[in-house]
Structures are given as C-alpha cells and as structure tokens.
Scaffold this motif. Sequence first.
Motif, PDB file in Angstrom:
ATOM      1  N   ARG A 183      15.998  -9.329   0.381  1.00  0.00           N
ATOM      2  CA  ARG A 183      15.892  -9.429  -1.088  1.00  0.00           C
ATOM      3  C   ARG A 183      14.494  -9.060  -1.541  1.00  0.00           C
ATOM      4  O   ARG A 183      14.292  -8.387  -2.555  1.00  0.00           O
ATOM      5  N   LEU A 184      13.524  -9.504  -0.751  1.00  0.00           N
ATOM      6  CA  LEU A 184      12.121  -9.194  -1.063  1.00  0.00           C
ATOM      7  C   LEU A 184      11.906  -7.681  -1.045  1.00  0.00           C
ATOM      8  O   LEU A 184      11.279  -7.116  -1.948  1.00  0.00           O
ATOM      9  N   LEU A 185      12.454  -7.031  -0.031  1.00  0.00           N
ATOM     10  CA  LEU A 185      12.298  -5.573   0.064  1.00  0.00           C
ATOM     11  C   LEU A 185      12.967  -4.905  -1.136  1.00  0.00           C
ATOM     12  O   LEU A 185      12.421  -3.966  -1.725  1.00  0.00           O
ATOM     13  N   ARG A 186      14.130  -5.405  -1.489  1.00  0.00           N
ATOM     14  CA  ARG A 186      14.847  -4.862  -2.652  1.00  0.00           C
ATOM     15  C   ARG A 186      13.997  -4.969  -3.917  1.00  0.00           C
ATOM     16  O   ARG A 186      13.906  -4.013  -4.700  1.00  0.00           O
ATOM     17  N   GLU A 187      13.388  -6.130  -4.081  1.00  0.00           N
ATOM     18  CA  GLU A 187      12.515  -6.313  -5.266  1.00  0.00           C
ATOM     19  C   GLU A 187      11.330  -5.364  -5.227  1.00  0.00           C
ATOM     20  O   GLU A 187      10.932  -4.807  -6.248  1.00  0.00           O
ATOM     21  N   ARG A 188      10.773  -5.198  -4.016  1.00  0.00           N
ATOM     22  CA  ARG A 188       9.567  -4.350  -3.907  1.00  0.00           C
ATOM     23  C   ARG A 188       9.858  -2.887  -4.229  1.00  0.00           C
ATOM     24  O   ARG A 188       9.017  -2.196  -4.787  1.00  0.00           O
ATOM     25  N   ILE A 189      11.047  -2.406  -3.837  1.00  0.00           N
ATOM     26  CA  ILE A 189      11.320  -0.974  -4.063  1.00  0.00           C
ATOM     27  C   ILE A 189      11.930  -0.737  -5.450  1.00  0.00           C
ATOM     28  O   ILE A 189      11.998   0.405  -5.897  1.00  0.00           O
ATOM     29  N   ALA A 190      12.344  -1.806  -6.141  1.00  0.00           N
ATOM     30  CA  ALA A 190      13.021  -1.639  -7.447  1.00  0.00           C
ATOM     31  C   ALA A 190      12.197  -0.802  -8.437  1.00  0.00           C
ATOM     32  O   ALA A 190      12.764   0.050  -9.138  1.00  0.00           O
TER      33      ALA A 190
ATOM     34  N   TRP B 190       0.855  -1.209   0.000  1.00  0.00           N
ATOM     35  CA  TRP B 190       0.000   0.000   0.000  1.00  0.00           C
ATOM     36  C   TRP B 190       0.885   1.252   0.000  1.00  0.00           C
ATOM     37  O   TRP B 190       0.624   2.212  -0.721  1.00  0.00           O
ATOM     38  N   VAL B 191       1.918   1.218   0.855  1.00  0.00           N
ATOM     39  CA  VAL B 191       2.782   2.408   0.983  1.00  0.00           C
ATOM     40  C   VAL B 191       3.577   2.622  -0.308  1.00  0.00           C
ATOM     41  O   VAL B 191       3.765   3.767  -0.745  1.00  0.00           O
ATOM     42  N   LEU B 192       4.014   1.545  -0.928  1.00  0.00           N
ATOM     43  CA  LEU B 192       4.786   1.713  -2.170  1.00  0.00           C
ATOM     44  C   LEU B 192       3.893   2.215  -3.312  1.00  0.00           C
ATOM     45  O   LEU B 192       4.345   2.971  -4.175  1.00  0.00           O
ATOM     46  N   GLU B 193       2.639   1.831  -3.269  1.00  0.00           N
ATOM     47  CA  GLU B 193       1.699   2.360  -4.267  1.00  0.00           C
ATOM     48  C   GLU B 193       1.543   3.869  -4.066  1.00  0.00           C
ATOM     49  O   GLU B 193       1.554   4.650  -5.022  1.00  0.00           O
ATOM     50  N   LEU B 194       1.439   4.263  -2.787  1.00  0.00           N
ATOM     51  CA  LEU B 194       1.377   5.692  -2.447  1.00  0.00           C
ATOM     52  C   LEU B 194       2.650   6.393  -2.938  1.00  0.00           C
ATOM     53  O   LEU B 194       2.588   7.482  -3.531  1.00  0.00           O
ATOM     54  N   ALA B 195       3.818   5.768  -2.701  1.00  0.00           N
ATOM     55  CA  ALA B 195       5.098   6.368  -3.116  1.00  0.00           C
ATOM     56  C   ALA B 195       5.113   6.597  -4.628  1.00  0.00           C
ATOM     57  O   ALA B 195       5.573   7.638  -5.106  1.00  0.00           O
ATOM     58  N   ARG B 196       4.578   5.627  -5.367  1.00  0.00           N
ATOM     59  CA  ARG B 196       4.585   5.756  -6.838  1.00  0.00           C
ATOM     60  C   ARG B 196       3.647   6.855  -7.314  1.00  0.00           C
ATOM     61  O   ARG B 196       3.799   7.365  -8.420  1.00  0.00           O
TER      62      ARG B 196
ATOM     63  N   LEU C  25      10.556   1.729  -8.019  1.00  0.00           N
ATOM     64  CA  LEU C  25      10.680   3.177  -7.767  1.00  0.00           C
ATOM     65  C   LEU C  25      11.887   3.739  -8.507  1.00  0.00           C
ATOM     66  O   LEU C  25      11.981   4.944  -8.747  1.00  0.00           O
ATOM     67  N   ASN C  26      12.842   2.833  -8.824  1.00  0.00           N
ATOM     68  CA  ASN C  26      13.985   3.215  -9.652  1.00  0.00           C
ATOM     69  C   ASN C  26      14.746   4.409  -9.089  1.00  0.00           C
ATOM     70  O   ASN C  26      14.988   5.394  -9.797  1.00  0.00           O
ATOM     71  N   VAL C  27      15.111   4.305  -7.817  1.00  0.00           N
ATOM     72  CA  VAL C  27      15.751   5.419  -7.132  1.00  0.00           C
ATOM     73  C   VAL C  27      16.833   4.834  -6.215  1.00  0.00           C
ATOM     74  O   VAL C  27      16.649   3.744  -5.659  1.00  0.00           O
ATOM     75  N   PRO C  28      17.984   5.520  -6.059  1.00  0.00           N
ATOM     76  CA  PRO C  28      19.001   4.989  -5.147  1.00  0.00           C
ATOM     77  C   PRO C  28      18.450   4.933  -3.717  1.00  0.00           C
ATOM     78  O   PRO C  28      17.753   5.853  -3.288  1.00  0.00           O
ATOM     79  N   SER C  29      18.759   3.864  -3.015  1.00  0.00           N
ATOM     80  CA  SER C  29      18.257   3.752  -1.643  1.00  0.00           C
ATOM     81  C   SER C  29      19.417   3.643  -0.662  1.00  0.00           C
ATOM     82  O   SER C  29      20.521   3.222  -1.020  1.00  0.00           O
ATOM     83  N   HIS C  30      19.150   4.035   0.585  1.00  0.00           N
ATOM     84  CA  HIS C  30      20.147   3.988   1.665  1.00  0.00           C
ATOM     85  C   HIS C  30      19.478   3.302   2.844  1.00  0.00           C
ATOM     86  O   HIS C  30      18.413   3.738   3.293  1.00  0.00           O
ATOM     87  N   TRP C  31      20.111   2.228   3.336  1.00  0.00           N
ATOM     88  CA  TRP C  31      19.478   1.375   4.343  1.00  0.00           C
ATOM     89  C   TRP C  31      20.262   1.450   5.657  1.00  0.00           C
ATOM     90  O   TRP C  31      21.497   1.416   5.644  1.00  0.00           O
ATOM     91  N   ILE C  32      19.529   1.473   6.772  1.00  0.00           N
ATOM     92  CA  ILE C  32      20.172   1.253   8.075  1.00  0.00           C
ATOM     93  C   ILE C  32      19.372   0.212   8.858  1.00  0.00           C
ATOM     94  O   ILE C  32      18.200  -0.039   8.569  1.00  0.00           O
ATOM     95  N   CYS C  33      20.031  -0.344   9.867  1.00  0.00           N
ATOM     96  CA  CYS C  33      19.412  -1.399  10.678  1.00  0.00           C
ATOM     97  C   CYS C  33      18.600  -0.809  11.821  1.00  0.00           C
ATOM     98  O   CYS C  33      18.985   0.198  12.404  1.00  0.00           O
TER      99      CYS C  33
END
Length: 255
Positions: free
Chosen positions: A57-64, A27-33, A66-74
């Motif tokens: 990996r799943l998260l990586r696939e889901r945000i792909a 839902w949130v990624l649809e909003l982001a798009r 959006l085609n934007v560089p991402s920065h991840w922290i724990c």
Amino acid sequence: MQITDCHLFADADGRLMGVDTSQTLDWVLELARSLPSPDRLLLTGDLAQDGTPDSYRLLRERIAPLNVPSHWICGNHDNALAMAEALADQPQTLSKRIVMGSWQLLMLHSQVEGEVGGALAEAELELVERSLRAFKGHSLICMHHHPLAVGSQWMDRIAIANQQQLWERLALAQGQVILLCGHVHQHQERRHQGVTLLTTPATCFQFAPLSDSFGVTEEMPGLRTLELYDDGSFDTQVHRVSPHELTINRELMGY
Ligand SMILES: Nc1ncnc2c1ncn2[C@@H]1O[C@@H]2COP(=O)(O)O[C@H]2[C@H]1O
C-alpha cells in the motif's frame, strides 16, 4: 519506465544492509518526476522486503503522484497474496499480458516460494509460447529473475533455473523481443540469440558487477526508461539519482 527492487518495509525504521529503502525510493521517484511522463510503469519485483499488504500500500501511495498505469510482478522477497490484497481494486495492475499497439507486454511470475532463485512454471512458459505464436508484433517480456548469466557466480546460481525452456520458446517470436528483469541490482544490456536482455539498477543499493561473491557498490540507485517504436526498434536509458549520501552497513555480508 521500469522501477525495480525497492525492498520496502511497512515499518519506517526498516533498513536493509543499513539502507533506508523508503528514502532511496523517494530519491528515485523524484528522478522519475523530473523525466517526461511515461505511458506505463513496470515494477519488476522485490518491491517489498517484509511482504506485508501495508508495504505494498505504501508503494502504491508513493507512485500515485506519477499518475500512470502500473504493472507489478513478484520477486523472491515478495508475498503474492499480500500484493494482490493491496491491489484488489486495481486488477489490471496484475495483468499478465497487455497489448500496446505493435508491442505486447508479458509480465511473468518467476518466484519459487521459499527460494531465492527463480524458475518459470509451465503456465508461464505456455503464456510465452501462446503469445509469441499468436502475436505478429514485438514483445517486451518482464520477469524478476535474470534469464541469462550476468557473470557473477553467486548471482548466476539464483537466476531462472529453467532458462533454457524460455529460450526455446523465444525462438517462436515473429518480431523483436526484449527481456527486462530486476534481481541483479545492476545495469546490463546484452544481445543473445537475437534477443535484447536488459537489467536495471535497484532503487536501493547495487551489487558489484562481475563479482564471484556477494558485494555492494557505492553506485547510486536508478531506474530505466524505454521508448518502444512501431517498427520494433527502441531506445532505452538508465538514469541514476544525483549523488546522495547513501549509508550502507558494510559489516553485513548479506541479508
Ligand atoms: N552473502 C550472500 N550470499 C549469497 N546470497 C545472498 C547473500 N546475501 C543475500 N543473499 C541473497 O541473494 C539475493 C540477491 O538479491 P535479492 O535482493 O533477491 O536477495 C538476496 C538474498 O536473498
């Protein structure tokens, strides 16, 4: 754009507090798009609940898309090794300092392995100190745990334990400073000692604000957008998904 506290499971049947965290992320990624495409995506921890390479990996696939560089922290629930394994071919995703014109972005690790609360290790504090001394511009500093009380006793016990050491270093800043975090599953915006502190809704369920004990609300998941200007000013907005049926198991008093 900031997306936080996804609590994803590699297993499609995974649920947290009864919530299908994969579905709420969608839902949130649809909003982001539906929003103007950002320059960067900041993922500020508790990205996976099970800490498996597959969930990252799943998260990586889901945000792909959006085609934007991402920065991840724990966050406290993440597994740094599993995250790094899933991002091995994208090392810039785990960079700790990125310069973007007149702004620098610092991605701090606030996880204390095996604990729910956070702290900043000496190396993180040194990075803040060195970066603030050297950089004449403005700073957006991200971490998972909140570096200042948010007014909920149970949450403020699991904030950044040594937050005072961070605040001492923030006084070195030569420009504006924004602190951006996740963890508290709620939207707050405050000023403290000349610094802006922003917290952001989770992509799953939200914690009741100003509540002394654990509680979740019916509020919808969301994300935050940030527009940073050269002179240090900025615009920021929290966007929530339109009302959806969100099934939360309220018999569970925690997780
Ligand atoms: N009922 C509870 N009381 C106190 N802490 C809790 C409770 N339930 C869960 N937690 C922990 O508090 C954390 C707050 O956000 P997290 O998503 O990091 O994960 C949560 C759990 O680790």
